[in-house]
Structure formats: C-alpha cells, structure tokens
Design a protein around this motif. Structure first.
Motif, PDB file in Angstrom:
ATOM      1  N   GLY A   1       0.859  -1.378   0.150  1.00  0.00           N
ATOM      2  CA  GLY A   1      -0.036   0.012   0.171  1.00  0.00           C
ATOM      3  C   GLY A   1       0.875   1.329   0.083  1.00  0.00           C
ATOM      4  O   GLY A   1       0.158   2.448   0.213  1.00  0.00           O
ATOM      5  N   MET A   2       2.058   1.170  -0.226  1.00  0.00           N
ATOM      6  CA  MET A   2       2.903   2.373  -0.427  1.00  0.00           C
ATOM      7  C   MET A   2       3.146   2.870  -1.518  1.00  0.00           C
ATOM      8  O   MET A   2       4.196   2.747  -2.382  1.00  0.00           O
ATOM      9  CB  MET A   2       4.156   1.989   0.326  1.00  0.00           C
ATOM     10  N   ALA A   3       2.159   3.955  -1.969  1.00  0.00           N
ATOM     11  CA  ALA A   3       2.506   4.481  -3.091  1.00  0.00           C
ATOM     12  C   ALA A   3       3.732   5.149  -3.556  1.00  0.00           C
ATOM     13  O   ALA A   3       4.128   5.253  -4.834  1.00  0.00           O
ATOM     14  CB  ALA A   3       1.082   5.533  -3.424  1.00  0.00           C
TER      15      ALA A   3
ATOM     16  N   SER B   1       3.178  -5.476  -9.909  1.00  0.00           N
ATOM     17  CA  SER B   1       1.830  -5.553  -9.213  1.00  0.00           C
ATOM     18  C   SER B   1       1.683  -4.905  -7.899  1.00  0.00           C
ATOM     19  O   SER B   1       2.913  -5.080  -7.223  1.00  0.00           O
ATOM     20  CB  SER B   1       1.503  -7.098  -8.848  1.00  0.00           C
ATOM     21  N   MET B   2       0.957  -4.007  -7.652  1.00  0.00           N
ATOM     22  CA  MET B   2       1.198  -3.044  -6.489  1.00  0.00           C
ATOM     23  C   MET B   2      -0.160  -3.025  -5.824  1.00  0.00           C
ATOM     24  O   MET B   2      -1.074  -2.538  -6.257  1.00  0.00           O
ATOM     25  CB  MET B   2       1.920  -1.872  -6.903  1.00  0.00           C
ATOM     26  N   PHE B   3      -0.338  -2.838  -4.369  1.00  0.00           N
ATOM     27  CA  PHE B   3      -1.291  -2.870  -3.809  1.00  0.00           C
ATOM     28  C   PHE B   3      -1.291  -1.326  -3.435  1.00  0.00           C
ATOM     29  O   PHE B   3      -0.219  -0.592  -2.841  1.00  0.00           O
ATOM     30  CB  PHE B   3      -1.295  -3.556  -2.170  1.00  0.00           C
ATOM     31  N   LEU B   4      -2.276  -0.663  -3.485  1.00  0.00           N
ATOM     32  CA  LEU B   4      -2.537   0.763  -2.966  1.00  0.00           C
ATOM     33  C   LEU B   4      -3.733   1.023  -2.147  1.00  0.00           C
ATOM     34  O   LEU B   4      -4.842   0.211  -2.262  1.00  0.00           O
ATOM     35  CB  LEU B   4      -2.713   1.762  -4.334  1.00  0.00           C
ATOM     36  N   ILE B   5      -3.921   2.008  -1.516  1.00  0.00           N
ATOM     37  CA  ILE B   5      -5.076   2.286  -0.514  1.00  0.00           C
ATOM     38  C   ILE B   5      -5.971   2.947  -1.503  1.00  0.00           C
ATOM     39  O   ILE B   5      -5.604   3.909  -2.152  1.00  0.00           O
ATOM     40  CB  ILE B   5      -4.605   2.935   0.727  1.00  0.00           C
TER      41      ILE B   5
ATOM     42  N   LYS C   1      -0.762   6.866   1.516  1.00  0.00           N
ATOM     43  CA  LYS C   1      -1.319   8.007   0.726  1.00  0.00           C
ATOM     44  C   LYS C   1      -2.489   7.155   0.028  1.00  0.00           C
ATOM     45  O   LYS C   1      -2.386   5.829  -0.256  1.00  0.00           O
ATOM     46  CB  LYS C   1      -0.252   8.146  -0.517  1.00  0.00           C
ATOM     47  N   ALA C   2      -3.624   7.685  -0.423  1.00  0.00           N
ATOM     48  CA  ALA C   2      -4.939   6.976  -0.877  1.00  0.00           C
ATOM     49  C   ALA C   2      -4.910   7.732  -2.225  1.00  0.00           C
ATOM     50  O   ALA C   2      -5.092   8.629  -2.292  1.00  0.00           O
ATOM     51  CB  ALA C   2      -5.840   7.101   0.038  1.00  0.00           C
ATOM     52  N   VAL C   3      -5.404   6.633  -3.230  1.00  0.00           N
ATOM     53  CA  VAL C   3      -5.631   6.938  -4.450  1.00  0.00           C
ATOM     54  C   VAL C   3      -7.013   6.349  -5.078  1.00  0.00           C
ATOM     55  O   VAL C   3      -7.398   5.311  -4.728  1.00  0.00           O
ATOM     56  CB  VAL C   3      -4.439   6.704  -5.697  1.00  0.00           C
ATOM     57  N   SER C   4      -7.463   7.074  -5.965  1.00  0.00           N
ATOM     58  CA  SER C   4      -8.532   6.545  -6.766  1.00  0.00           C
ATOM     59  C   SER C   4      -8.254   5.702  -7.915  1.00  0.00           C
ATOM     60  O   SER C   4      -6.928   5.774  -8.092  1.00  0.00           O
ATOM     61  CB  SER C   4      -9.548   7.843  -7.303  1.00  0.00           C
ATOM     62  N   VAL C   5      -8.956   4.992  -8.532  1.00  0.00           N
ATOM     63  CA  VAL C   5      -8.509   4.251  -9.716  1.00  0.00           C
ATOM     64  C   VAL C   5      -8.003   5.181 -10.765  1.00  0.00           C
ATOM     65  O   VAL C   5      -6.902   4.616 -11.501  1.00  0.00           O
ATOM     66  CB  VAL C   5      -9.826   3.411 -10.417  1.00  0.00           C
ATOM     67  N   GLU C   6      -8.519   6.345 -11.168  1.00  0.00           N
ATOM     68  CA  GLU C   6      -7.793   7.112 -12.120  1.00  0.00           C
ATOM     69  C   GLU C   6      -6.184   7.499 -11.720  1.00  0.00           C
ATOM     70  O   GLU C   6      -5.546   7.429 -12.220  1.00  0.00           O
ATOM     71  CB  GLU C   6      -8.592   8.324 -12.388  1.00  0.00           C
ATOM     72  N   GLU C   7      -6.546   7.959 -10.565  1.00  0.00           N
ATOM     73  CA  GLU C   7      -4.954   8.386  -9.718  1.00  0.00           C
ATOM     74  C   GLU C   7      -3.887   7.248  -9.864  1.00  0.00           C
ATOM     75  O   GLU C   7      -2.919   7.234 -10.073  1.00  0.00           O
ATOM     76  CB  GLU C   7      -5.134   8.837  -8.407  1.00  0.00           C
TER      77      GLU C   7
ATOM     78  N   GLY D   1     -14.759   1.556  -6.498  1.00  0.00           N
ATOM     79  CA  GLY D   1     -14.540   2.569  -5.543  1.00  0.00           C
ATOM     80  C   GLY D   1     -14.841   1.877  -4.044  1.00  0.00           C
ATOM     81  O   GLY D   1     -14.318   2.462  -3.255  1.00  0.00           O
ATOM     82  N   LEU D   2     -15.385   0.863  -3.862  1.00  0.00           N
ATOM     83  CA  LEU D   2     -15.675   0.331  -2.674  1.00  0.00           C
ATOM     84  C   LEU D   2     -14.759  -0.282  -1.670  1.00  0.00           C
ATOM     85  O   LEU D   2     -14.963  -0.704  -0.428  1.00  0.00           O
ATOM     86  CB  LEU D   2     -17.019  -0.584  -2.826  1.00  0.00           C
ATOM     87  N   SER D   3     -13.791  -0.892  -2.342  1.00  0.00           N
ATOM     88  CA  SER D   3     -12.785  -1.822  -1.647  1.00  0.00           C
ATOM     89  C   SER D   3     -11.791  -1.066  -0.770  1.00  0.00           C
ATOM     90  O   SER D   3     -11.723   0.298  -1.146  1.00  0.00           O
ATOM     91  CB  SER D   3     -12.058  -2.524  -2.625  1.00  0.00           C
ATOM     92  N   LYS D   4     -11.181  -1.740   0.004  1.00  0.00           N
ATOM     93  CA  LYS D   4     -10.062  -1.153   0.886  1.00  0.00           C
ATOM     94  C   LYS D   4      -8.959  -0.817   0.190  1.00  0.00           C
ATOM     95  O   LYS D   4      -8.237   0.167   0.159  1.00  0.00           O
ATOM     96  CB  LYS D   4      -9.866  -1.975   2.083  1.00  0.00           C
ATOM     97  N   HIS D   5      -8.740  -1.836  -0.712  1.00  0.00           N
ATOM     98  CA  HIS D   5      -7.324  -1.813  -1.499  1.00  0.00           C
ATOM     99  C   HIS D   5      -7.592  -1.764  -3.062  1.00  0.00           C
ATOM    100  O   HIS D   5      -8.560  -2.441  -3.297  1.00  0.00           O
ATOM    101  CB  HIS D   5      -6.244  -2.755  -1.254  1.00  0.00           C
ATOM    102  N   LEU D   6      -6.713  -1.413  -3.801  1.00  0.00           N
ATOM    103  CA  LEU D   6      -6.682  -1.401  -5.302  1.00  0.00           C
ATOM    104  C   LEU D   6      -5.388  -2.147  -5.315  1.00  0.00           C
ATOM    105  O   LEU D   6      -4.341  -1.928  -5.041  1.00  0.00           O
ATOM    106  CB  LEU D   6      -6.773  -0.145  -6.173  1.00  0.00           C
TER     107      LEU D   6
END
Ligand SMILES: C[S@@+](CC[C@H](N)C(=O)[O-])C[C@H]1O[C@@H](n2cnc3c(N)ncnc32)[C@H](O)[C@@H]1O
Length: 263
Positions: free
Chosen positions: A126-128, A145-149, A185-191, A251-256
């Motif tokens: 989760g570390m952007a 492959s990366m997990f993001l918040i 750092k939290a990001v949207s799908v687009e970000e 948009g609903l999940s905790k991670h992308l």
C-alpha cells in the motif's frame, strides 16, 4: 530525511511486534477468502518461464514468496521488519526451499538492486511512494503488481466516525489515511492509473480487493471463524472475483491492486 527515518523505525517496530501473529489471520474465513482472491488474480500475470526473477517487496512472512518458490521461480523477498523476515525464513526452511530464496532487509523506497533486475515485481503493502523505485528495478517488458489504498473505499469506511476527514480525503488530490497510526497515500482508480502511466508503465488492469466481506454483509462471526462450509467459500470467492473487475464497484474496496507492464 529525519522524518522518513522515524516513520521507517515506527513501521519496523509495529511489524516486528505483529510478526508471529500475522499468518494467523489468514487461517480465518476472511483471511482465507482474501488470500484466495489475491492469488487467483496474481496467477494470471505470472511469467511463463520459471527462470524469471521475481521480487516480493515488503513481502513480510512470505505469504506469496512461499507458493512462488514452490512453483519453481527464483524469488527475492525483502522487507524492513526482521521479525516478519524471520517468520518467512522459518516457513521456507520447513518447506525445504530456503536455499532457493534471497531474503534481505531493505526499504522498498530505497531498493539495493540494480535497474531492471527483475521480470516481475510485486509490492503488496500500500505504499504509493515506492512506485517509482519498484518500476526502476523492473525489466523493460516485465510486469509489476502493487497494492494501493483505495481513496473512495477509505472515505466510505471513515465517514461514520469522522465525516470531515472523509470529505477532506475525497476532495484532495493527495489524501492520506491512517492505518494503526501509519500514514498511507490513498488513490482513486484514475490516480492509480496516472501514477504508473507517468513512469512508463502500461496499466493492464486495476482490481478492487480487500474489505468486500463487509459490503456483502457477511457477519463478523463467520468472517472470524476458522472452519467453514466449502460451498459458501466458493460462492463468496466467485462473487468477489467478479466484483474485483467490475468498474461500477471498484470504489468500494479497501485496496486496489494494479497490474502493469513496463514499456
Ligand atoms: C500488510 S504486510 C504485507 C506482507 C505481504 N506483502 C503480504 O501480502 O502478505 C506489510 C509488510 O510491509 C512491510 N513494510 C512496511 N514498510 C516497508 C518499507 N518501507 N520497506 C519494506 N517493507 C516495508 C512490513 O514490515 C510488512 O511486512
């Protein structure tokens, strides 16, 4: 710089303390479901050749390293927590594959590897901020492959206890969320897409993962249970795999989890 060292120290301490308990959660229904979904998605992106070199950055207790090594890949596992790495070493030794893995203590934002060292790089933490460094060590044509918040998933979960912070998060371009006092750092799908594409990575897919059992209203008692009905497990994982790809739900999940190819 001093702040960064303090952040790393606090993160390391937290994971050292948690190390012996980390794998326990994956024995619950919730943990087993999430592991299954993570792995099902990952399988589709693994290199065809077993000679491929894989980096499992911030790989912790080797939840993903162990099955990758058993499949015959050459894996490097790195993490800042010696406690987490010690658990990983123990598991790898018991499985008789410790000699096939390079295990090292290192910060994902300051990797000790040369440019383009790996065919596949994963970082499920989760570390952007680590994206650029992870891309640096990925070979051209290799995958990452990366997990993001997830910004919206975090705001939805935060709103009931702190509406102002939840709104600040969705209003800002670079919002942060706190998880057990650590800042992410939290990001949207687009970000998330922008973050990779500006560094020359073609995004293949972004999936919505983690925290979806609450959305399905699965009672906590079932989520925490250590024995379950296999038919129900299959039903839950099937719907989660479908939802993970569904744009109207992402948009609903905790991670992308982002999958991309370095061009
Ligand atoms: C949630 S665990 C995930 C472990 C593993 N990737 C998995 O999916 O099971 C997060 C891991 O990230 C590690 N970590 C946190 N910050 C790090 C950093 N800056 N560099 C390397 N590892 C880090 C922690 O020590 C911990 O082992």
């Amino acid at each position: 710089m001093e702040n960064r060292s303090k952040e790393i120290e606090s993160m390391r301490r937290r994971w050292d303390e948690h190390a012996e308990r980390y794998d326990e959660w994956y024995k619950t229904f919730h943990g087993a479901v999430e592991h299954y979904v993570d792995w099902e998605l990952l399988k589709g992106y693994l290199p065809k050749s077993k000679d491929a070199k894989i980096l499992d950055a911030a790989g912790g207790t080797g939840r993903i390293t162990l099955p990758l090594v058993k499949m015959g890949y050459s894996v490097t596992l790195c993490d800042i927590s010696l406690g987490m790495l010690n658990v990983a070493r123990r598991k790898l030794r018991r499985a008789g594959v410790l000699d096939n893995v390079e295990v090292c203590e290192c910060d994902v934002c300051k990797l000790r590897f040369a440019d383009e060292s790996f065919d596949f790089v994963l970082c499920w933490d989760g570390m952007a901020e680590a994206a650029k460094e992870l891309i640096r060590v990925t070979k051209k044509g290799g995958k990452i492959s990366m997990f993001l918040i997830n910004k919206y998933g975090s705001a939805i979960r935060k709103f009931h206890e702190d509406p102002s912070s939840a709104l600040a998060l969705v209003r800002s371009k670079s919002g942060y969320v706190y998880d057990e006092k650590e800042k992410y750092k939290a990001v949207s799908v687009e970000e998330a897409r922008e973050l990779f594409e500006k560094e020359g990575v073609k995004v293949i897919e972004i999936y919505a993962v983690c925290g979806m059992l609450d959305i399905l209203s699965i009672p906590e008692k079932i989520q925490e249970s250590r024995s379950w009905d296999e038919k129900f497990f299959k039903q839950v994982t099937e719907i989660l795999l479908k939802l993970s790809k569904e744009p109207s739900v992402k948009g609903l999940s905790k991670h992308l989890v982002v999958y991309g190819k370095k061009m």
